[in-house]
Design an enzyme around this catalytic site. Structure first.
Site, short mmCIF file in Angstrom:
data_model
loop_
_atom_site.label_atom_id
_atom_site.label_comp_id
_atom_site.label_asym_id
_atom_site.label_seq_id
_atom_site.Cartn_x
_atom_site.Cartn_y
_atom_site.Cartn_z
CB SER A 143 -19.09 31.94 -38.48
OG SER A 143 -19.14 31.99 -36.99
CG HIS A 184 -15.85 36.11 -38.50
ND1 HIS A 184 -15.03 35.10 -38.87
CD2 HIS A 184 -16.59 35.46 -37.36
CE1 HIS A 184 -15.27 34.07 -38.45
NE2 HIS A 184 -15.92 34.21 -37.42
CD GLU A 223 -12.02 35.90 -41.60
OE1 GLU A 223 -11.37 35.19 -42.24
OE2 GLU A 223 -13.23 35.43 -41.44
CG ASN A 279 -15.40 29.83 -39.80
OD1 ASN A 279 -14.90 28.70 -39.22
ND2 ASN A 279 -15.79 30.67 -39.28
P1 NAD Z 1 -25.01 32.31 -29.22
O1 NAD Z 1 -26.26 31.15 -29.60
O2 NAD Z 1 -24.37 31.99 -27.93
O3 NAD Z 1 -25.80 33.90 -29.01
C1 NAD Z 1 -26.76 34.38 -29.81
C2 NAD Z 1 -27.66 35.27 -28.92
O4 NAD Z 1 -28.64 35.82 -29.69
C3 NAD Z 1 -28.62 34.38 -28.10
O5 NAD Z 1 -28.40 34.89 -26.87
C4 NAD Z 1 -30.01 34.64 -28.43
O6 NAD Z 1 -30.89 34.65 -27.29
C5 NAD Z 1 -29.81 35.89 -29.17
N1 NAD Z 1 -30.87 36.27 -30.05
C6 NAD Z 1 -31.70 35.43 -30.93
N2 NAD Z 1 -32.55 36.14 -31.68
C7 NAD Z 1 -32.37 37.38 -31.26
C8 NAD Z 1 -32.98 38.74 -31.88
N3 NAD Z 1 -33.97 38.63 -32.65
N4 NAD Z 1 -32.41 39.80 -31.15
C9 NAD Z 1 -31.77 39.87 -30.21
N5 NAD Z 1 -31.00 38.81 -29.60
C10 NAD Z 1 -31.46 37.57 -30.39
O7 NAD Z 1 -24.39 32.21 -30.43
P2 NAD Z 1 -22.90 32.92 -30.59
O8 NAD Z 1 -21.74 31.66 -30.45
O9 NAD Z 1 -22.56 34.13 -29.73
O10 NAD Z 1 -22.91 33.22 -32.14
C11 NAD Z 1 -23.40 34.54 -32.59
C12 NAD Z 1 -22.86 34.68 -33.82
O11 NAD Z 1 -21.36 34.88 -33.84
C13 NAD Z 1 -23.16 33.51 -35.00
O12 NAD Z 1 -23.16 34.18 -36.23
C14 NAD Z 1 -21.97 32.72 -35.18
O13 NAD Z 1 -21.85 32.15 -36.16
C15 NAD Z 1 -20.61 33.85 -34.85
N6 NAD Z 1 -19.58 33.40 -34.28
C16 NAD Z 1 -19.42 32.27 -33.37
C17 NAD Z 1 -18.30 32.22 -32.74
C18 NAD Z 1 -18.04 31.05 -31.60
O14 NAD Z 1 -17.10 30.44 -31.39
N7 NAD Z 1 -19.26 30.76 -30.94
C19 NAD Z 1 -16.98 32.83 -33.03
C20 NAD Z 1 -17.08 33.65 -34.18
C21 NAD Z 1 -18.37 33.98 -34.90
#
Ligand code: NAD
Length: 292
Positions: free
Chosen positions: A126, A147, A159, A197
């Site tokens: 993000s 993104h 993005e 963001n």
């Molecule tokens: P989340 O915490 O729901 O999911 C992340 C997952 O990654 C977890 O299930 C965790 O077990 C897994 N993980 C951790 N280490 C790992 C590894 N070494 N190998 C494999 N899996 C691993 O997080 P999210 O909300 O899905 O966010 C993920 C990314 O997307 C972040 O960079 C976040 O900034 C970005 N993002 C989030 C949103 C949102 O609204 N939640 C929107 C856009 C972008």
């Protein structure tokens, strides 16, 4: 770099991280007929991701959008895996692990060893620098920001972020891939928070300050933003959907990378709620209570 266009051959898509975003992105890819290897280190997250995909597809059937047969085919396209090695043959891999630079760098370091040298390696970060994610890795030209927005199956924007060493052919391939997924790609330069963001941080922060100053409650601020601003969700409903931990990590990252400019300063209130484990919908409580 190989001789063909990176990520150009249709093939399986690897997704690293099966949380909120990884699960949604897996569904987006499967709906377009792509085979998906959805990887996570936690088996319970993989189970939850499959249950989520199943629930959305079941709703699609109930609404007459797809048949039972199409549901089964789409569902079966997503293969949950715990070992990242299963992604080695994927021409495209999307990383969606938590917003921590070192964690993401370690994932990309592993992927550059596992996958073909012309595989397109995309990050759903993000706010983190694509240049920093790719620094020192072999073939940094194929590491691109990609993104999605939450919920990924619904939100049309992606993005596409060009890092300092991202290759033009790879950026073009990423844009084509976004279009193939039915999304609208917008090219962004590698600046903290990119475009969306950077706009969104002060928006959340100011809503939190208004709440902290006791000028209005979250439900009032949300209602005003929906009525007056035309937003589908207000800033507090959105934080609960995104996850307060995910939201705070993004604000902290943008704040740090803008050399602590006060307009991006994270809220203490949000920090306390994260410390308390009140992360929003996923924990059953954030600014609002939820029925788990
Ligand atoms: P989340 O915490 O729901 O999911 C992340 C997952 O990654 C977890 O299930 C965790 O077990 C897994 N993980 C951790 N280490 C790992 C590894 N070494 N190998 C494999 N899996 C691993 O997080 P999210 O909300 O899905 O966010 C993920 C990314 O997307 C972040 O960079 C976040 O900034 C970005 N993002 C989030 C949103 C949102 O609204 N939640 C929107 C856009 C972008």
């Amino acid at each position: 770099m190989g001789s063909h266009v990176p990520g150009g051959s249709p093939g399986a898509v690897g997704i690293v991280g099966a949380g909120t975003m990884g699960a949604g992105i897996a569904l987006v890819c499967a709906r377009r007929g792509r085979r998906v290897y959805l990887q996570d280190i936690k088996p319970e997250v993989l189970d939850a991701a499959q249950a989520y995909i199943d629930s959305i597809l079941t709703k699609d059937v109930a609404k007459g959008r797809i048949s039972e047969e199409e549901k089964r085919k789409t569902h079966d396209l997503v293969e949950p895996v715990q070992d990242m090695a299963a992604l080695s043959s994927c021409p495209i891999v999307i990383e969606a692990v938590p917003e921590k630079l070192e964690l993401k760098r370690s994932v990309f370091a592993r992927l550059t060893k596992l996958c073909g040298s012309d595989a397109l390696l995309l990050s759903n970060t993000s706010s983190l620098s694509i240049t920093e994610l790719a620094a020192g890795l072999p073939h940094p030209d194929r590491i691109i920001g990609f993104h999605f927005f939450n919920p990924a199956p619904v939100m049309p924007l992606v993005e596409v972020i060009r890092g300092h060493k991202s290759g033009e052919a790879c950026v073009a391939a990423a844009r084509r891939f976004a279009e193939e997924l039915g999304k609208v790609p917008v090219l962004a330069e590698d600046s903290p928070g990119f475009i969306v963001n950077r706009v969104a941080r002060p928006y959340y922060n100011e809503a939190l300050r208004i709440m902290g100053d006791r000028m209005a409650r979250p439900e009032q601020i949300d209602r005003i933003m929906k009525l007056a601003g035309g937003f589908k969700m207000g800033p507090f409903e959105l934080q609960d959907l995104i996850g307060l931990d995910v939201n705070l990590a993004t604000t902290e990252s943008v704040y740090t990378r803008f050399y602590h400019e006060s307009r991006f300063k994270p809220s203490r209130l949000q920090q306390r709620m994260v410390q308390a484990g009140s992360l929003g919908r996923k924990t059953g409580e954030g600014f609002y209570p939820y029925d788990q």
